[in-house]
Design an enzyme around this catalytic site. Structure first.
Site, PDB file in Angstrom:
ATOM      1  CB  SER A   3      -8.313 -48.416  23.614  1.00  0.00           C
ATOM      2  OG  SER A   3      -8.076 -48.932  24.913  1.00  0.00           O
ATOM      3  CD  GLU A  59       1.002 -25.242  -1.057  1.00  0.00           C
ATOM      4  OE1 GLU A  59       0.085 -25.721  -1.736  1.00  0.00           O
ATOM      5  OE2 GLU A  59       2.188 -25.227  -1.446  1.00  0.00           O
ATOM      6  CE  LYS A  97      -7.620 -43.547  26.643  1.00  0.00           C
ATOM      7  NZ  LYS A  97      -9.061 -43.304  26.484  1.00  0.00           N
ATOM      8  CD  GLN A 127     -11.487 -47.935  24.598  1.00  0.00           C
ATOM      9  OE1 GLN A 127     -11.482 -48.488  25.703  1.00  0.00           O
ATOM     10  NE2 GLN A 127     -11.671 -48.609  23.487  1.00  0.00           N
ATOM     11  CE1 TYR A 183     -14.116 -44.246  30.865  1.00  0.00           C
ATOM     12  CE2 TYR A 183     -15.587 -46.142  30.777  1.00  0.00           C
ATOM     13  CZ  TYR A 183     -14.492 -45.449  30.297  1.00  0.00           C
ATOM     14  OH  TYR A 183     -13.787 -45.950  29.233  1.00  0.00           O
ATOM     15  CG  ASN A 232     -14.192 -46.112  35.032  1.00  0.00           C
ATOM     16  OD1 ASN A 232     -13.767 -46.761  34.076  1.00  0.00           O
ATOM     17  ND2 ASN A 232     -15.409 -46.267  35.512  1.00  0.00           N
ATOM     18  CB  SER A 278       5.611 -29.726 -10.014  1.00  0.00           C
ATOM     19  OG  SER A 278       4.925 -30.392 -11.062  1.00  0.00           O
ATOM     20  CB  THR A 299      -7.035  -3.618   5.697  1.00  0.00           C
ATOM     21  OG1 THR A 299      -7.196  -2.562   4.760  1.00  0.00           O
ATOM     22  CG2 THR A 299      -6.173  -3.128   6.866  1.00  0.00           C
ATOM     23  CG  HIS A 300     -10.638  -4.864   3.324  1.00  0.00           C
ATOM     24  ND1 HIS A 300     -11.897  -5.239   3.744  1.00  0.00           N
ATOM     25  CD2 HIS A 300     -10.304  -3.794   4.092  1.00  0.00           C
ATOM     26  CE1 HIS A 300     -12.312  -4.417   4.694  1.00  0.00           C
ATOM     27  NE2 HIS A 300     -11.363  -3.537   4.932  1.00  0.00           N
ATOM     28  CG  ASN A 321       4.896 -26.024  -5.717  1.00  0.00           C
ATOM     29  OD1 ASN A 321       4.841 -24.996  -6.387  1.00  0.00           O
ATOM     30  ND2 ASN A 321       4.698 -27.233  -6.220  1.00  0.00           N
ATOM     31  CE  LYS A 380       3.916 -25.223  -9.389  1.00  0.00           C
ATOM     32  NZ  LYS A 380       3.064 -24.094  -9.070  1.00  0.00           N
TER      33      LYS A 380
HETATM   34  N1  ARG Z   1      -9.638 -48.044  27.897  1.00  0.00           N
HETATM   35  C1  ARG Z   1     -10.577 -47.349  28.705  1.00  0.00           C
HETATM   36  C2  ARG Z   1     -10.616 -45.870  28.327  1.00  0.00           C
HETATM   37  O1  ARG Z   1      -9.778 -45.480  27.628  1.00  0.00           O
HETATM   38  C3  ARG Z   1     -10.204 -47.458  30.162  1.00  0.00           C
HETATM   39  C4  ARG Z   1     -11.353 -47.389  31.093  1.00  0.00           C
HETATM   40  C5  ARG Z   1     -12.271 -48.531  30.869  1.00  0.00           C
HETATM   41  N2  ARG Z   1     -13.215 -48.667  31.926  1.00  0.00           N
HETATM   42  C6  ARG Z   1     -14.196 -49.544  31.789  1.00  0.00           C
HETATM   43  N3  ARG Z   1     -14.955 -49.661  32.797  1.00  0.00           N
HETATM   44  N4  ARG Z   1     -14.390 -50.242  30.716  1.00  0.00           N
HETATM   45  O2  ARG Z   1     -11.466 -45.138  28.703  1.00  0.00           O
END
Ligand code: ARG
Length: 458
Positions: free
Chosen positions: A22, A289, A324, A321, A316, A109, A276, A154-155, A284, A282
């Site tokens: 990660s 948008e 994120k 993970q 956990y 964790n 464009s 409205t509408h 825009n 154009k």
């Molecule tokens: N990279 C993990 C997360 O974002 C951290 C926690 C990982 N804990 C584990 N026991 N593998 O959640």
């Protein structure tokens, strides 16, 4: 060998490392991770769990690592999984056994739960500032056009004349509630989870109160299993951002319509539009948008996180993970919108005569006519019916409502009198609505003045 590699016979396959890493995205948490680790190490030293001098060395080295990452002098690799492992490894590499003490009484964790909370707490403050800036840009436009009238819809059908400022202040109110939701989410984010261990706390005599104070959390979590397992606080933030984007998307839709040739109510400055590649004429409203389109991503982020969490047994699970990327994506998306939107609003040029012309269709004053009859004692439902008949009568003869003679008016509404002719002006319609919250000139001026005062504008 991974830091957790003791019970394993060898390294994970390359594909496994790539699949589980990660760090490619959670490295953005490095400052918060280091800040949390410093507080944790200082506490371990103060509580006598590790030697004071080890705690001091760890804190000093963490500062050095932070500076290295700041200046790009730090290598990230899938082999070390996540940001926590990278920083701990660098610490051990620099300090040996002393660095190997930092993870005492801590799990990734509770560490990641802490990092996200620290990060979100900061991000919310930046986003809130951005939303304030957007409100200010809208209030300034409203203030500069405090007598400009356009049709309210409205509408998507002409309904009644309203002040442009009233229309804009409607969004300012919505954004104010968005800020309230962010502040509310922040309260539940701003709670210390560290000290929960992997799920059950620790046998070591840690001092959570010390860490709470150091990291400026007003409170700490009361249940270690809850603290490592739940991401409801992140869902709340995504919900608040989704609602904000819903508002942005509606505003965008209004502005895109207003800029169309059919409406021609306004245009944005050239710097906030794009052209464009094929059609030379154009110009825009792409920023509006894209903001409307990006709202879809943010909703997707919310639904992703809710779905990630919905089937997880306590506590956990590695699924978490995956919290994120949706979080970061929503924050980046909203930051992006806020980086262009206030400027785009400030660049607007209104076509006031066109707006007034559209609002001056006498049909928009039909309600005012019914209310004039009410003032003469006619029950509203009857007045509504009579004016409806008058509208139909005028339409059948292809005549605008204000061109009917008094005699024609009296045929369907006996209570009509000559003074009712003056009702067919948009200015008159607006100025008659001075109740609090209404679109009257003075009512809107007082809303504007209140906003300007509370946001310290001028
Ligand atoms: N990279 C993990 C997360 O974002 C951290 C926690 C990982 N804990 C584990 N026991 N593998 O959640």
């Amino acid at each position: 060998m991974a830091l957790w590699g003791g019970r394993f016979s060898g390294d994970a396959a390359q594909a496994v490392r790539v699949f589980t890493e990660s760090v490619s995205y959670d490295k953005r948490l490095y400052k918060h991770d280091i800040c949390g680790s410093k507080a944790h190490a200082a506490m371990l030293g103060a509580a006598g769990i590790i030697p004071k001098k080890s705690a001091d060395a760890i804190c000093r080295e963490l500062d050095r690592i932070r500076k290295r990452i700041d200046r790009g002098d730090f290598t990230f690799t899938a082999d070390l999984e996540d940001i926590h492992m990278h920083i701990e490894s660098a610490l051990i590499e620099a300090l040996g056994d002393e660095g190997a003490r930092v993870h005492t009484a801590r799990s990734r964790n509770d560490q990641i739960a802490l990092d996200i909370r620290l990060y979100l707490r900061d991000e919310i403050d930046v986003l809130a500032q951005g939303i304030r800036g957007l409100q200010k840009a809208m209030i300034l436009q409203a203030d500069a056009h405090d007598r400009t009238i356009l049709p309210g819809f409205t509408h998507l059908q002409h309904a009644q004349p309203v002040l442009f400022a009233h229309h804009f202040l409607a969004y300012v109110e919505m954004f104010e509630r968005d800020l309230g939701r962010l502040a509310d989410a922040r309260k539940r984010i701003n709670i210390l989870p560290l000290g929960s261990g992997a799920l059950a706390g620790t046998t070591l005599p840690i001092d959570r109160e010390f860490v709470r104070k150091q990291l400026k959390f007003p409170a700490m979590t009361q249940n270690s299993m809850d603290a490592v397992a739940d991401r409801d606080f992140a869902c709340e933030l995504l919900a608040a951002l989704s609602i904000f984007c819903m508002h942005i998307s509606r505003l965008s839709e209004d502005l895109i319509l207003w800029m169309s040739q059919e409406f021609s109510f306004m245009t944005f400055g050239d710097a906030f539009c794009t052209g464009s590649s094929l059609m030379p004429q154009k110009k825009n409203p792409d920023l509006a948008e894209l903001s409307r389109g990006k709202t879809g991503r943010v909703y997707g982020d919310l639904v992703s996180l809710l779905t990630i969490c919905k089937g997880l047994p306590l506590t956990y699970n590695r699924d978490l993970q995956e919290d994120k990327e949706p979080l970061f994506d929503a924050i980046d998306t909203v930051s992006g919108i806020l980086s262009v939107y206030p400027g785009m609003i400030g660049s607007m040029t209104l076509n006031e005569s066109r707006m007034l012309q559209a609002a001056s269709d006498p049909g928009l004053m039909a309600t005012d006519l019914a209310e004039a009859l009410v003032r003469k004692g006619v029950p509203f439902r009857n007045a509504h019916r009579m004016v409806g008949q008058l509208v139909r009568y005028a339409q059948d003869r292809n005549k605008p409502l204000d061109r009917l003679t008094l005699a024609e008016m009296k045929k369907v509404m006996p209570a009509a009198d000559a003074s009712m002719k003056k009702l067919f002006s948009a200015e008159h319609a607006v100025s008659g609505r001075e109740i609090p919250g209404g679109t009257g000139y003075r009512a809107v001026r007082s809303q504007l003045d209140q906003w300007k005062k509370s946001l310290k504008l001028r």
